[in-house]
Design an enzyme around this catalytic site. Structure first.
Site, PDB file in Angstrom:
ATOM      1  N   LYS A   1       0.467  -1.216  -0.042  1.00  0.00           N
ATOM      2  CA  LYS A   1      -0.083  -0.143   0.031  1.00  0.00           C
ATOM      3  C   LYS A   1       0.716   1.284  -0.056  1.00  0.00           C
ATOM      4  O   LYS A   1       2.052   1.249   0.466  1.00  0.00           O
ATOM      5  CB  LYS A   1      -0.914   0.159   1.130  1.00  0.00           C
ATOM      6  CG  LYS A   1      -0.371   0.021   2.655  1.00  0.00           C
ATOM      7  CD  LYS A   1       0.302   1.182   3.196  1.00  0.00           C
ATOM      8  CE  LYS A   1       0.459   1.109   4.582  1.00  0.00           C
ATOM      9  NZ  LYS A   1       1.529   2.268   5.130  1.00  0.00           N
TER      10      LYS A   1
ATOM     11  N   ASP B   1      -2.747  -1.782  10.679  1.00  0.00           N
ATOM     12  CA  ASP B   1      -2.885  -1.681   9.156  1.00  0.00           C
ATOM     13  C   ASP B   1      -3.231  -2.994   8.881  1.00  0.00           C
ATOM     14  O   ASP B   1      -3.853  -2.922   7.314  1.00  0.00           O
ATOM     15  CB  ASP B   1      -1.461  -1.651   8.453  1.00  0.00           C
ATOM     16  CG  ASP B   1      -0.941  -0.187   8.483  1.00  0.00           C
ATOM     17  OD1 ASP B   1      -1.647   0.764   9.255  1.00  0.00           O
ATOM     18  OD2 ASP B   1       0.083   0.241   8.106  1.00  0.00           O
TER      19      ASP B   1
HETATM   20  O1  C5P Z   1      -0.029  -1.629  14.949  1.00  0.00           O
HETATM   21  P1  C5P Z   1       1.353  -1.711  14.689  1.00  0.00           P
HETATM   22  O2  C5P Z   1       2.060  -2.876  15.032  1.00  0.00           O
HETATM   23  O3  C5P Z   1       1.550  -1.774  13.072  1.00  0.00           O
HETATM   24  O4  C5P Z   1       2.338  -0.391  15.221  1.00  0.00           O
HETATM   25  C1  C5P Z   1       3.553  -0.461  15.324  1.00  0.00           C
HETATM   26  C2  C5P Z   1       3.833   0.558  16.229  1.00  0.00           C
HETATM   27  O5  C5P Z   1       3.623   2.062  15.648  1.00  0.00           O
HETATM   28  C3  C5P Z   1       3.179   0.688  17.432  1.00  0.00           C
HETATM   29  O6  C5P Z   1       3.522  -0.124  18.679  1.00  0.00           O
HETATM   30  C4  C5P Z   1       3.325   2.277  17.892  1.00  0.00           C
HETATM   31  O7  C5P Z   1       4.497   2.650  18.601  1.00  0.00           O
HETATM   32  C5  C5P Z   1       3.204   2.574  16.314  1.00  0.00           C
HETATM   33  N1  C5P Z   1       1.778   3.314  15.942  1.00  0.00           N
HETATM   34  C6  C5P Z   1       1.211   4.258  16.677  1.00  0.00           C
HETATM   35  N2  C5P Z   1       0.134   4.914  16.287  1.00  0.00           N
HETATM   36  C7  C5P Z   1      -0.637   4.003  15.248  1.00  0.00           C
HETATM   37  C8  C5P Z   1       0.009   3.097  14.458  1.00  0.00           C
HETATM   38  C9  C5P Z   1       1.349   2.773  14.966  1.00  0.00           C
HETATM   39  O8  C5P Z   1       1.840   5.025  17.661  1.00  0.00           O
HETATM   40  N3  C5P Z   1      -1.799   4.508  14.810  1.00  0.00           N
END
Ligand code: C5P
Length: 302
Positions: free
Chosen positions: A17, A154
């Protein structure tokens, strides 16, 4: 996401994406950030092959697929244990549905990692959807979305069934969106990547007063002029501060005749919007001749 069933296995193509718009609205008490983002799936795919096995184990084999005209691999080394979202997704679904059999999963990587292109999330979504079919579980999309939310922000986008969407909350609230026309891109990734948590840690939420509604209205207008003026990625400044190669790509793209350009997600990939596949190909040739290590042309998935 595309499914190719055969007698013994199921092959799933998991798209990358790009973020056309990404506003970091606020930092939340749980440490995540509320976002308003427009994501579009593009035709750069990882391939996952799922085969049933009678033993209860989930095993993952990963092979790199370096595109032509490249010297170095497009991703950093990919783990094959429970650190990999594919394995975590498989184990979560297996436990949730009480499945006793296992699966052998082969992952062929084409999407660069640590690039803001959603490769790991798309692979996890393909695993939830793929094993739901392979194991004939019949779980609804809503049920898979709930599991996806537990694994990462995501993943829901890739399960959503729409190639473009506005995503809110921490990214898991997906509202499908119809693009009036296909978009052509040139996408580049420098030799190093960035960690998503590090980029979020350095961002300053609420800096931009731009509204996703204005961007969505521009997306629906004919021509690309309005839309490209409203491209936004609030994670680009912190990414440039953390990684000089992102700034270098911005400076290169600023000198190229692309319609618009910005970083995707938390970086380090960077894309230019082009008027046609031929235009994207010409820009890609220039970037390759300048030594940018990974350059691909792409278009929105239909
Ligand atoms: O949800 P995901 O594992 O992809 O997110 C990885 C990291 O990115 C999270 O641990 C967080 O530190 C950060 N993040 C965030 N806000 C979001 C998505 C991700 O702070 N909306």
């Amino acid at each position: 996401m595309l499914f190719q069933p055969s007698i013994r296995s199921l092959t799933v193509l998991a798209p990358a994406k790009l973020n056309l718009f990404l506003r970091v609205v606020r930092r939340r008490v749980d440490g995540f950030h509320d976002l308003e983002t427009v994501m579009t799936a593009i035709n750069i795919f990882d391939t996952l092959v799922f085969e049933p096995v009678e033993s209860p184990e989930i095993t993952l084999r990963v092979s790199m697929c370096a595109p032509r005209n490249r010297n170095s691999a497009p991703t950093d080394p990919i783990p094959t244990g429970p650190e990999n979202l594919v394995v975590r997704a498989a184990l979560l679904l297996k436990e949730h549905a009480g499945v006793t059999q296992g699966a052998q999963i082969t992952l062929i990587k084409r999407i660069p990692s640590a690039a803001g292109m959603g490769g790991g999330s798309s692979d996890a979504a393909a695993t939830l959807a793929g094993l739901n079919r392979l194991w004939k579980l019949g779980r609804s999309r809503d049920e898979l979305l709930e599991l996806a939310g537990r694994l990462g922000s995501d993943i829901g986008f890739f399960l959503g069934g729409s190639s473009t969407a506005v995503c809110r909350g921490r990214g898991e609230l997906v509202e499908p969106l119809q693009l009036p026309m296909g978009l052509h891109f040139v996408v580049a990734r420098p030799s190093s990547g960035l960690s998503t948590p590090a980029v979020f840690k350095h961002c300053q939420p609420g800096q931009s007063d731009r509204d996703v509604g204005e961007f969505l209205a521009a997306l629906q207008r004919p021509g690309l002029g309005q839309m490209v003026r409203l491209l936004l990625n609030d994670l680009q400044s912190p990414a440039e501060r953390l990684n000089d190669q992102v700034r270098d790509l911005r400076e290169r793209f600023a000198k190229l005749p692309v319609i618009g350009h910005q970083m995707s997600g938390s970086g380090t990939s960077y894309f230019g919007i082009c008027s046609s596949a031929r235009h994207a190909g010409a820009i890609a040739s220039r970037l390759r001749s300048e030594g940018v290590p990974w350059v691909q042309i792409a278009r929105t998935c239909v």
